[in-house]
Scaffold this motif. Structure first.
Motif, PDB file in Angstrom:
ATOM      1  N   LYS A  44      54.958 -23.290-108.735  1.00 42.13           N
ATOM      2  CA  LYS A  44      54.232 -22.012-108.801  1.00 42.13           C
ATOM      3  C   LYS A  44      52.758 -22.169-108.414  1.00 42.13           C
ATOM      4  CE  LYS A  44      55.100 -21.426-113.226  1.00 42.13           C
ATOM      5  NZ  LYS A  44      55.764 -22.738-113.495  1.00 42.13           N
ATOM      6  N   SER A  45      52.101 -23.140-109.034  1.00 37.82           N
ATOM      7  CA  SER A  45      50.665 -23.316-108.744  1.00 37.82           C
ATOM      8  C   SER A  45      50.455 -23.758-107.303  1.00 37.82           C
ATOM      9  CB  SER A  45      50.050 -24.336-109.702  1.00 37.82           C
ATOM     10  OG  SER A  45      50.091 -23.850-111.027  1.00 37.82           O
ATOM     11  N   THR A  46      51.334 -24.627-106.827  1.00 41.60           N
ATOM     12  CA  THR A  46      51.228 -25.079-105.437  1.00 41.60           C
ATOM     13  C   THR A  46      51.324 -23.886-104.493  1.00 41.60           C
ATOM     14  OG1 THR A  46      52.217 -27.190-106.055  1.00 41.60           O
ATOM     15  CG2 THR A  46      52.271 -26.610-103.709  1.00 41.60           C
ATOM     16  N   VAL A  88      41.968 -16.267-110.679  1.00 42.94           N
ATOM     17  CA  VAL A  88      41.853 -16.261-112.143  1.00 42.94           C
ATOM     18  C   VAL A  88      42.748 -17.381-112.671  1.00 42.94           C
ATOM     19  CG1 VAL A  88      42.222 -14.917-114.254  1.00 42.94           C
ATOM     20  CG2 VAL A  88      41.437 -13.761-112.169  1.00 42.94           C
ATOM     21  N   PHE A  89      42.211 -18.169-113.615  1.00 37.97           N
ATOM     22  CA  PHE A  89      42.931 -19.340-114.111  1.00 37.97           C
ATOM     23  C   PHE A  89      43.269 -19.199-115.594  1.00 37.97           C
ATOM     24  CE2 PHE A  89      40.137 -20.579-110.642  1.00 37.97           C
ATOM     25  CZ  PHE A  89      41.005 -21.251-109.791  1.00 37.97           C
ATOM     26  N   GLN A  90      44.209 -20.018-116.031  1.00 37.17           N
ATOM     27  CA  GLN A  90      44.602 -20.016-117.445  1.00 37.17           C
ATOM     28  C   GLN A  90      43.414 -20.343-118.359  1.00 37.17           C
ATOM     29  OE1 GLN A  90      47.946 -22.540-118.306  1.00 37.17           O
ATOM     30  NE2 GLN A  90      47.754 -22.295-120.504  1.00 37.17           N
ATOM     31  N   GLY A 145      39.971 -13.703-124.904  1.00 33.94           N
ATOM     32  CA  GLY A 145      40.216 -12.476-124.141  1.00 33.94           C
ATOM     33  C   GLY A 145      38.966 -11.998-123.417  1.00 33.94           C
ATOM     34  N   GLN A 146      37.823 -12.118-124.102  1.00 35.39           N
ATOM     35  CA  GLN A 146      36.560 -11.726-123.453  1.00 35.39           C
ATOM     36  C   GLN A 146      36.240 -12.652-122.287  1.00 35.39           C
ATOM     37  OE1 GLN A 146      34.209 -11.956-126.956  1.00 35.39           O
ATOM     38  NE2 GLN A 146      34.586  -9.825-127.546  1.00 35.39           N
ATOM     39  N   GLN A 147      36.454 -13.958-122.505  1.00 34.17           N
ATOM     40  CA  GLN A 147      36.194 -14.908-121.422  1.00 34.17           C
ATOM     41  C   GLN A 147      37.078 -14.615-120.214  1.00 34.17           C
ATOM     42  OE1 GLN A 147      35.583 -19.186-122.303  1.00 34.17           O
ATOM     43  NE2 GLN A 147      35.846 -18.606-124.438  1.00 34.17           N
ATOM     44  N   GLN A 148      38.349 -14.272-120.485  1.00 28.01           N
ATOM     45  CA  GLN A 148      39.234 -14.016-119.360  1.00 28.01           C
ATOM     46  C   GLN A 148      38.824 -12.741-118.629  1.00 28.01           C
ATOM     47  OE1 GLN A 148      40.553 -15.535-117.212  1.00 28.01           O
ATOM     48  NE2 GLN A 148      42.648 -16.078-117.765  1.00 28.01           N
ATOM     49  N   ARG A 149      38.369 -11.741-119.359  1.00 29.75           N
ATOM     50  CA  ARG A 149      37.932 -10.517-118.686  1.00 29.75           C
ATOM     51  C   ARG A 149      36.664 -10.772-117.864  1.00 29.75           C
ATOM     52  NH1 ARG A 149      37.706  -5.759-122.550  1.00 29.75           N
ATOM     53  NH2 ARG A 149      37.353  -7.319-124.165  1.00 29.75           N
ATOM     54  N   THR A 169      47.413 -15.457-118.866  1.00 28.77           N
ATOM     55  CA  THR A 169      47.554 -15.130-120.288  1.00 28.77           C
ATOM     56  C   THR A 169      48.084 -16.327-121.081  1.00 28.77           C
ATOM     57  OG1 THR A 169      49.812 -14.299-120.018  1.00 28.77           O
ATOM     58  CG2 THR A 169      48.030 -12.706-119.724  1.00 28.77           C
ATOM     59  N   GLY A 170      48.175 -17.485-120.416  1.00 29.18           N
ATOM     60  CA  GLY A 170      48.777 -18.662-121.046  1.00 29.18           C
ATOM     61  C   GLY A 170      48.029 -19.156-122.264  1.00 29.18           C
TER      62      GLY A 170
END
Ligand code: ADP
Ligand code: MG
Length: 238
Positions: A44-46, A88-90, A145-149, A169-170
């Motif tokens: 998937k990541s590849t 966007v990363f985990q 959640g804030q960091q991901q946003r 969302t991992g």
């Protein structure tokens, strides 16, 4: 928007080669919201990294927005990536010694935009996303959640055509995951193509199309007819 024809990729380690993608055929039209599922190690990541021009492929054809992505110079790759792709990363990958606004503004630095203009554009985006009160905070002062946003805002700041998210969302609890997915849906509704790698069924079922990878092959590619009922969200910020 994304066109992959018979894409192969191997990683060579010493005398061994690991055949990771074994002839991927995939078309994603502009404006789609797609999930890519598959067990750990399925490629998937590849695949996402090839689509995002972070990695090269060995065989096949890849076109992004009509442009053949092959044998481009580093400089051209970087320019094309910056104008087309947001990642966007985990693990969010925010820079720990820069505040939220500076993190969001960072991609504009590479476009030779003045600090004042960068911060202005970043602040406008944070306001649009209801994150302005976090602008001056450092990443370690923010929830996951804030960091991901904030990371999603950073991915959006250069107005990409495509957002690629690798297990975004991992590292989040399910409530926060749904809020982040709602954000991706909003982004998608603004016309941006969104690809999300996940191994969570409920997350995948919040998209329109689910692609399943197994051992380097696409084994299923289906429209999601049973799009999950949207959860009723609690306000994330007290
Ligand atoms: P997934 O994201 O589905 O878990 P990956 O695409 O990360 O899978 O990896 C697929 C396979 O390729 C795995 O066996 C992994 O160990 C291997 N792999 C990934 N990246 C590299 C690399 N840079 N060098 C060598 N092997 C790699
Ligand atoms: Mg992965």
């Amino acid at each position: 928007m994304i066109y992959l024809d018979n894409i192969h990729k191997s990683y060579v380690m010493g005398t061994n080669a690991l055949h990771v993608l074994k002839g991927i055929n995939l078309e994603v039209a502009e404006g789609e919201l797609v999930a890519i599922m598959g067990s750990s190690g399925s490629g998937k990541s590849t695949l996402l990294n090839i689509i995002g021009m972070l990695d090269t492929y060995d065989e096949g054809t890849y076109r992004l927005d009509g442009r053949l992505i092959r044998n481009m110079s580093e400089k051209k790759v970087a320019r094309f990536r910056n104008s087309h792709i947001g990642f966007v990363f985990q693990s969010f990958n925010l820079i720990s010694f820069k505040n939220a606004m500076e993190n969001v503004a960072l991609p504009l630095y590479y476009r030779n935009i003045s600090r004042k203009k960068r911060n202005h554009v970043a602040m406008e985006l944070l306001e649009k996303m209801g994150l302005e009160e976090w602008a001056e905070h450092m990443p370690n002062e923010l929830s996951g959640g804030q960091q991901q946003r904030i990371a999603i805002a950073r991915a959006l700041v250069s107005k990409p055509r495509v957002i690629l998210a690798d297990e975004p969302t991992g590292a989040l609890d399910s409530q926060t995951s749904y809020e982040v997915m709602d954000l991706f849906k909003e982004i998608n509704q603004s016309g941006i193509t969104v690809l999300i790698v996940t191994h969570e069924n409920d997350i995948a079922h919040m998209t329109d199309r689910i692609i399943r990878l197994h051992d380097g092959n696409i084994v299923a590619d289906e429209m999601n007819s049973v799009r999950k009922h949207e959860p009723v969200l609690q306000p994330s910020i007290p």
